[in-house]
Design a protein around this motif. Structure first.
Motif, mmCIF file in Angstrom:
data_model
loop_
_atom_site.group_PDB
_atom_site.id
_atom_site.type_symbol
_atom_site.label_atom_id
_atom_site.label_comp_id
_atom_site.label_asym_id
_atom_site.label_seq_id
_atom_site.Cartn_x
_atom_site.Cartn_y
_atom_site.Cartn_z
ATOM 1 N N GLU A 121 15.305 -22.876 8.194
ATOM 2 C CA GLU A 121 13.884 -22.548 8.153
ATOM 3 C C GLU A 121 13.030 -23.819 8.156
ATOM 4 O OE1 GLU A 121 10.868 -19.812 5.419
ATOM 5 O OE2 GLU A 121 13.031 -19.444 5.423
ATOM 6 N N ALA A 122 13.498 -24.845 7.438
ATOM 7 C CA ALA A 122 12.766 -26.105 7.412
ATOM 8 C C ALA A 122 12.743 -26.755 8.795
ATOM 9 C CB ALA A 122 13.401 -27.048 6.397
ATOM 10 N N ALA A 123 13.871 -26.691 9.489
ATOM 11 C CA ALA A 123 13.938 -27.287 10.823
ATOM 12 C C ALA A 123 12.959 -26.639 11.782
ATOM 13 C CB ALA A 123 15.357 -27.176 11.363
ATOM 14 N N LEU A 124 12.663 -25.372 11.542
ATOM 15 C CA LEU A 124 11.714 -24.653 12.395
ATOM 16 C C LEU A 124 10.270 -24.911 12.005
ATOM 17 C CD1 LEU A 124 13.568 -21.204 12.605
ATOM 18 C CD2 LEU A 124 13.460 -22.971 14.371
ATOM 19 N N GLN A 125 9.993 -25.061 10.708
ATOM 20 C CA GLN A 125 8.619 -25.140 10.230
ATOM 21 C C GLN A 125 8.104 -26.564 10.038
ATOM 22 O OE1 GLN A 125 7.569 -22.647 6.923
ATOM 23 N NE2 GLN A 125 8.921 -20.974 7.557
ATOM 24 N N TRP A 126 8.966 -27.485 9.606
ATOM 25 C CA TRP A 126 8.490 -28.807 9.223
ATOM 26 C C TRP A 126 7.930 -29.648 10.369
ATOM 27 C CZ3 TRP A 126 12.221 -31.097 4.971
ATOM 28 C CH2 TRP A 126 12.172 -30.255 3.848
ATOM 29 N N PRO A 127 8.421 -29.520 11.596
ATOM 30 C CA PRO A 127 7.824 -30.334 12.661
ATOM 31 C C PRO A 127 6.326 -30.125 12.822
ATOM 32 C CG PRO A 127 9.919 -29.439 13.379
ATOM 33 C CD PRO A 127 9.614 -28.787 12.064
ATOM 34 N N SER A 128 5.839 -28.932 12.522
ATOM 35 C CA SER A 128 4.407 -28.657 12.658
ATOM 36 C C SER A 128 3.642 -28.850 11.359
ATOM 37 C CB SER A 128 4.187 -27.219 13.161
ATOM 38 O OG SER A 128 4.771 -26.284 12.269
ATOM 39 N N ALA A 129 4.342 -28.754 10.207
ATOM 40 C CA ALA A 129 3.652 -28.903 8.923
ATOM 41 C C ALA A 129 4.665 -29.312 7.848
ATOM 42 C CB ALA A 129 2.955 -27.601 8.532
ATOM 43 N N LEU A 130 4.770 -30.608 7.605
ATOM 44 C CA LEU A 130 5.698 -31.104 6.595
ATOM 45 C C LEU A 130 5.104 -30.878 5.202
ATOM 46 C CD1 LEU A 130 8.388 -32.674 6.213
ATOM 47 C CD2 LEU A 130 7.007 -34.755 6.083
ATOM 48 N N PRO A 131 5.819 -30.209 4.300
ATOM 49 C CA PRO A 131 5.275 -29.940 2.960
ATOM 50 C C PRO A 131 5.091 -31.235 2.170
ATOM 51 C CG PRO A 131 7.595 -29.339 3.066
ATOM 52 C CD PRO A 131 7.169 -29.656 4.468
ATOM 53 N N GLU A 132 4.176 -31.184 1.189
ATOM 54 C CA GLU A 132 3.916 -32.361 0.366
ATOM 55 C C GLU A 132 5.162 -32.763 -0.428
ATOM 56 O OE1 GLU A 132 0.541 -31.950 -2.120
ATOM 57 O OE2 GLU A 132 -0.867 -31.549 -0.484
ATOM 58 N N ASN A 133 5.915 -31.778 -0.896
ATOM 59 C CA ASN A 133 7.131 -32.048 -1.656
ATOM 60 C C ASN A 133 8.291 -31.340 -0.961
ATOM 61 O OD1 ASN A 133 9.257 -32.221 -3.523
ATOM 62 N ND2 ASN A 133 7.851 -32.249 -5.260
ATOM 63 N N PRO A 134 8.929 -31.990 0.017
ATOM 64 C CA PRO A 134 9.988 -31.327 0.789
ATOM 65 C C PRO A 134 11.138 -30.821 -0.070
ATOM 66 C CG PRO A 134 9.272 -33.333 1.885
ATOM 67 C CD PRO A 134 8.650 -33.343 0.523
ATOM 68 N N ARG A 135 11.514 -31.585 -1.088
ATOM 69 C CA ARG A 135 12.631 -31.181 -1.936
ATOM 70 C C ARG A 135 12.298 -29.892 -2.682
ATOM 71 N NH1 ARG A 135 14.482 -32.792 -7.294
ATOM 72 N NH2 ARG A 135 16.759 -32.713 -7.424
ATOM 73 N N ALA A 136 11.089 -29.821 -3.251
ATOM 74 C CA ALA A 136 10.687 -28.614 -3.968
ATOM 75 C C ALA A 136 10.602 -27.418 -3.018
ATOM 76 C CB ALA A 136 9.340 -28.841 -4.655
ATOM 77 N N TRP A 137 10.161 -27.677 -1.792
ATOM 78 C CA TRP A 137 10.071 -26.607 -0.794
ATOM 79 C C TRP A 137 11.458 -26.043 -0.510
ATOM 80 C CZ3 TRP A 137 11.868 -25.057 3.881
ATOM 81 C CH2 TRP A 137 11.087 -24.205 4.661
ATOM 82 N N LEU A 138 12.429 -26.918 -0.292
ATOM 83 C CA LEU A 138 13.790 -26.459 -0.026
ATOM 84 C C LEU A 138 14.358 -25.708 -1.220
ATOM 85 C CD1 LEU A 138 15.434 -29.479 1.843
ATOM 86 C CD2 LEU A 138 14.955 -27.214 2.788
ATOM 87 N N MET A 139 14.088 -26.196 -2.429
ATOM 88 C CA MET A 139 14.550 -25.524 -3.640
ATOM 89 C C MET A 139 14.010 -24.096 -3.703
ATOM 90 S SD MET A 139 16.460 -27.413 -5.678
ATOM 91 C CE MET A 139 16.821 -29.134 -6.062
ATOM 92 N N ALA A 140 12.719 -23.977 -3.456
ATOM 93 C CA ALA A 140 12.085 -22.660 -3.559
ATOM 94 C C ALA A 140 12.645 -21.692 -2.527
ATOM 95 C CB ALA A 140 10.574 -22.799 -3.405
ATOM 96 N N VAL A 141 12.776 -22.141 -1.280
ATOM 97 C CA VAL A 141 13.262 -21.255 -0.216
ATOM 98 C C VAL A 141 14.725 -20.882 -0.461
ATOM 99 C CG1 VAL A 141 13.761 -21.093 2.252
ATOM 100 C CG2 VAL A 141 11.628 -22.138 1.472
ATOM 101 N N ALA A 142 15.554 -21.850 -0.826
ATOM 102 C CA ALA A 142 16.960 -21.558 -1.092
ATOM 103 C C ALA A 142 17.103 -20.619 -2.285
ATOM 104 C CB ALA A 142 17.726 -22.853 -1.337
ATOM 105 N N SER A 143 16.273 -20.792 -3.307
ATOM 106 C CA SER A 143 16.321 -19.902 -4.469
ATOM 107 C C SER A 143 15.959 -18.477 -4.078
ATOM 108 C CB SER A 143 15.377 -20.410 -5.562
ATOM 109 O OG SER A 143 15.794 -21.669 -6.056
#
Length: 414
Positions: A45-67
């Protein structure tokens, strides 16, 4: 259909964050297989979304989505009856301020993947996937097996850890020593895949070599008395020092003998030699120390003509006795050819086809030695066979250039 351009910056970030996120989730929730699947979905999901909008805290974003993916799994119809209490008890965590150590999690994850319940090949494959971030296809290429076979092996490995009740903790000292050898081998394979990519348009992948060096530094810091870990770090640094000279601007590979040694990274060479000197002589050297010693001989030679090939041959002879395998024999054959002539080197290649027949490197070395001996037609055929086997576009281009050059020198075209 043309593929969209790769964003290597995001790929590097995802590769770095993946083991950190997986480590936190596995420590908090257990069920390594479910956590690894959830992280893989989050990465996609990150590979699809981040090229257009990188989150301020990528690690927290991945944590939230994986959770969320874990919650979805535990709430599924097949799992609801046995897991609904656990799902209800899950709390919302602000991962942006997590107190879990990223370094400790990564190292713990490496040792978990090397659980003794798994066979050595499964340990390697799972660690390459979960910690190294290699794709199933890349791992399959490293092991010379079909991608489907490797996918099944990785799946069984995750299930094996789950059935064995593997906990996300560093193993006791009694087990740690046994697992260390596998961890070192995994780091070695990650580095090799980055230094000489098995497929794709790039000859080398700096993201993988950088990550392998980073993880090995962590291991050396955590286990300073493990001499082979230090030897492996020295080997990586000495080998990586050549990267600026290994390819032309268009990506075409440059053989070691033709590299501009003024481009080699002297800082990495000096650090590698210092590390190697700190461990050699303290005990019987292992395979990584011996390989680092070979790399040091190359690094200390002002030119290819001044390389101490007899010393390299002696080191390969010791290495083959300590850790015999067909790749070591292949490399020793080159050293033998440089000391005793190409015919002697070609003799060593006999019998390796059954073990290295699927790899292009055997044919490439055979072509090189045949060219040295003046057997241009045979060399051309060997280079052509190597070009057909390699998955690297740059290596294929280089090998086909060798074929064309030999045609120009009078070889009979097929």
């Amino acid at each position: 259909m043309t593929e969209p351009p790769r964003d290597t910056r995001i790929e590097d970030l995802l590769r770095t964050l993946a083991p950190q996120v997986l480590g936190v989730l596995a420590r908090k929730h257990g069920q390594f297989d479910a956590c690894e699947d959830a992280v893989q979905e989050a990465l996609l999901e990150a590979a699809l979304q981040w090229p257009s909008a990188l989150p301020e805290n990528p690690r927290a974003w991945l944590m939230a989505v994986a959770s969320r993916r874990l919650v979805d799994f535990w709430r599924s119809e097949s799992a609801r009856r046995t897991r609904e209490e656990r799902v209800a008890a899950m709390d919302v965590v602000d991962f942006s301020h997590s107190s879990v150590s990223e370094t400790d999690d990564t190292l713990t994850l490496m040792f978990l993947c090397c659980h003794p319940v798994l066979s050595a090949p499964s340990q390697l494959a799972l660690t390459l996937r979960a910690v190294g971030g290699l794709t199933t296809a890349e791992i399959a290429s490293a092991f010379f097996v079909p991608e489907a076979t490797m996918g099944q092996r990785i799946s069984r490995a995750k299930q094996g850890i789950q059935k064995a009740g593997g906990r996300f903790d560093m193993p006791p000292a009694s087990e740690r020593k046994a697992r260390l050898g596998v961890v070192l081998h995994v780091l070695y394979l990650i580095f090799n895949e980055g230094y000489a990519a098995s497929s794709g348009e790039s000859l080398q992948r700096e993201d993988l070599t950088t990550e392998a060096i980073r993880l090995t530094r962590l291991l050396v810091t955590a286990a300073p008395r493990e001499l082979e870990a230090t030897g492996l770090l020295a080997l990586m640094l000495l080998t990586e020092s050549r990267r600026p000279a290994r390819a032309l601007d268009d990506g075409t590979p440059v053989p070691l003998a033709e590299q501009d040694r003024s481009l080699w990274n002297r800082g990495q060479i000096d650090e590698g030699i210092t590390l190697l000197s700190s461990v050699l002589g303290r005990s019987r050297p292992g395979p990584y120390q011996l390989q680092a010693a070979i790399a040091a001989v190359h690094a200390e030679a002002p030119s290819d003509a001044e390389t101490d090939w007899p010393q390299i041959l002696a080191l390969y002879t010791v290495l083959e006795a300590v850790a015999p395998n067909p790749v070591v024999t292949l490399n020793r054959a080159v050293a033998v050819a440089m000391v005793h002539g190409p015919a002697a080197g070609l003799e060593l290649l006999a019998g390796l086809d059954s073990m290295l027949g699927r790899s292009h490197r055997l044919d490439a070395v055979r072509g090189h030695l045949l060219e040295m001996s003046g057997s241009l037609n045979e060399a051309r055929a060997a280079y052509l066979a190597a070009a057909k086997k390699t998955g690297s576009l740059q290596e294929r281009r280089y090998l086909m250039g060798k074929v064309a050059g030999l045609n120009g020198e009078g070889a009979v075209p097929s």
